[in-house]
Design an enzyme around this catalytic site. Sequence first.
Site, mmCIF file in Angstrom:
data_model
loop_
_atom_site.group_PDB
_atom_site.id
_atom_site.type_symbol
_atom_site.label_atom_id
_atom_site.label_comp_id
_atom_site.label_asym_id
_atom_site.label_seq_id
_atom_site.Cartn_x
_atom_site.Cartn_y
_atom_site.Cartn_z
ATOM 1 C CB SER A 28 19.950 -19.956 -40.706
ATOM 2 O OG SER A 28 18.702 -19.330 -40.681
ATOM 3 N NE ARG A 32 20.350 -24.420 -43.143
ATOM 4 C CZ ARG A 32 19.259 -23.781 -42.727
ATOM 5 N NH1 ARG A 32 19.229 -23.202 -41.549
ATOM 6 N NH2 ARG A 32 18.172 -23.732 -43.489
ATOM 7 N N GLY A 100 11.230 -23.252 -35.064
ATOM 8 C CA GLY A 100 10.681 -23.869 -36.261
ATOM 9 C C GLY A 100 11.762 -24.497 -37.131
ATOM 10 N NE ARG A 128 6.441 -20.971 -37.034
ATOM 11 C CZ ARG A 128 7.693 -20.600 -37.219
ATOM 12 N NH1 ARG A 128 8.538 -20.619 -36.196
ATOM 13 N NH2 ARG A 128 8.108 -20.215 -38.396
ATOM 14 C CG ASP A 321 13.703 -14.759 -40.598
ATOM 15 O OD1 ASP A 321 12.531 -15.135 -40.779
ATOM 16 O OD2 ASP A 321 14.652 -15.556 -40.459
ATOM 17 C CE LYS A 348 8.727 -16.730 -42.028
ATOM 18 N NZ LYS A 348 9.548 -17.886 -42.420
HETATM 19 C C1 S3P Z 1 15.091 -20.397 -41.895
HETATM 20 C C2 S3P Z 1 14.242 -20.192 -42.948
HETATM 21 C C3 S3P Z 1 13.149 -19.223 -42.938
HETATM 22 C C4 S3P Z 1 13.300 -18.214 -41.816
HETATM 23 C C5 S3P Z 1 13.661 -18.879 -40.528
HETATM 24 C C6 S3P Z 1 14.980 -19.609 -40.656
HETATM 25 C C7 S3P Z 1 16.152 -21.414 -41.995
HETATM 26 O O1 S3P Z 1 11.923 -19.903 -42.747
HETATM 27 O O2 S3P Z 1 12.101 -17.472 -41.668
HETATM 28 O O3 S3P Z 1 13.761 -17.925 -39.487
HETATM 29 O O4 S3P Z 1 17.065 -21.401 -41.161
HETATM 30 O O5 S3P Z 1 16.086 -22.228 -42.923
HETATM 31 P P1 S3P Z 1 11.073 -20.493 -43.991
HETATM 32 O O6 S3P Z 1 11.850 -21.572 -44.593
HETATM 33 O O7 S3P Z 1 9.796 -20.981 -43.371
HETATM 34 O O8 S3P Z 1 10.868 -19.329 -44.915
#
Ligand code: S3P
Length: 444
Positions: A28, A32, A100, A128, A321, A348
């Site tokens: 994550s 970013r 995603g 998704r 996760d 997911k």
């Molecule tokens: C993430 C948020 C989560 C997580 C994903 C990473 C992120 O998803 O499951 O693996 O980096 O913001 P959701 O925002 O759909 O809960």
Amino acid sequence: MTAVTNLHYQIKPGGTCTGQWRVPGDKSISHRAIMLAALAEGDTRISGFLEGADALATLAVFRQLGVAIEGPHGGEVRVRGVGMRGLQAPTAPLDLGNSGTSMRLLAGLLAGQAFRTTLIGDASLSRRPMRRVTEPLAQMGAQIAASAEGTAPLTITPVAQLAGLDYVLPVASAQVKSSVLLAGLYAEGDTCVTEPARTRDHTERMLTTFGYSVRRQGLRVCLTGGGRLSGCRLTIPADISSAAFFMVGASIAPGSDVLLQEVGINPTRVGIINILRAMGADIELIDRRTCGGEPVADIRVCYAPLKGIQIPVDQVPLAIDEFPAIFIAAACASGETILTGAAELRVKESDRIQVMADGLTQLGIVAEPRSDGIRIIGGQMTSTATSGPIQAHGDHRVAMSFAIAGLRASGVIDIHDCANVETSFPGFATLAANSGLNIVEQRT
Ligand code: S3P
């Protein structure tokens, strides 16, 4: 960007989880870091970047958008920021592979650009739900076309000016929150997001690290469009979501003792620690410090017998996760574990409730899927010799969770469709083998 699909794991029973190491960088935070560094003025040097396919997809997209990026070399990346208005029109669709997070965050970031973009992904990503981001972005004035089902490809057409939005999130989702906030950087006035429950706050923290003012009051976070980001030096913590497999592995395998170094322990991510501790796990956080604006610690986990629990609903967003790994812990615990309030797991990288229930059932464990959770009764996991291989359905975390289950199974576990482990945890099998898991990779 799509990984090869012909990778299988075979795990022989027994072994322990022992040693000390740093798992790869946080996924994550890696996404970013590239996004904000690209939009910043000046250079950003990033250490500990995750060289997994998902984060590399984000990096490749910013190259397509005209940003000069050196690396990654051993986790080191140098991004020559182009400023808030410096991205250039790409000449081809932007392929986000399995990621995603990339697609949802980029939808927001690109909604405010002066050029058209198309976001595509692999078969899983193309299934998704994207309306959760396209709907609030449309309320800001964005023009985003999706399929009739509300899925990718997403085509983003430039608009004259986005408007700020006061948005109440219908689901606890850091991706949706971040998408709206990133669009808010380009919007007129204030953009605010109110969450139903606290979700990971890496976007907010990193905006602050890059010098952008973010205001938080309880579950509401706001920023004002039109500001600037300044390049900086960032070290990305080890990913608690990757560390989770070894936390569970050490907890379930007698004789285990691991030290996981410099792991992110952001309060919005520590559900795995809280849940395992509630099950009786022996987890110690050593040398708490900060790293790149994020709290980190070395995490020591020793074997301890686990007991089943009712998982507190307030832990769900904090461990979202980690549930595939937690289900393996539940399968090795005495008694019953019940999860509710986790319907998000169904959308997911795979339907993680169904796919995990199927795999656990194959291993002889009582696992009853429910619409928003699961009931698991701990017991002796068998092998896949008679039931056939477990299908990971291309879901990295499902593949790694069943691999760890091998520590306590009574026979060999075969797992199919594991190539996407590369999206979040390159080198997993080697690291797991070095730590004491009897795992071999097979390519066919
Ligand atoms: C993430 C948020 C989560 C997580 C994903 C990473 C992120 O998803 O499951 O693996 O980096 O913001 P959701 O925002 O759909 O809960």
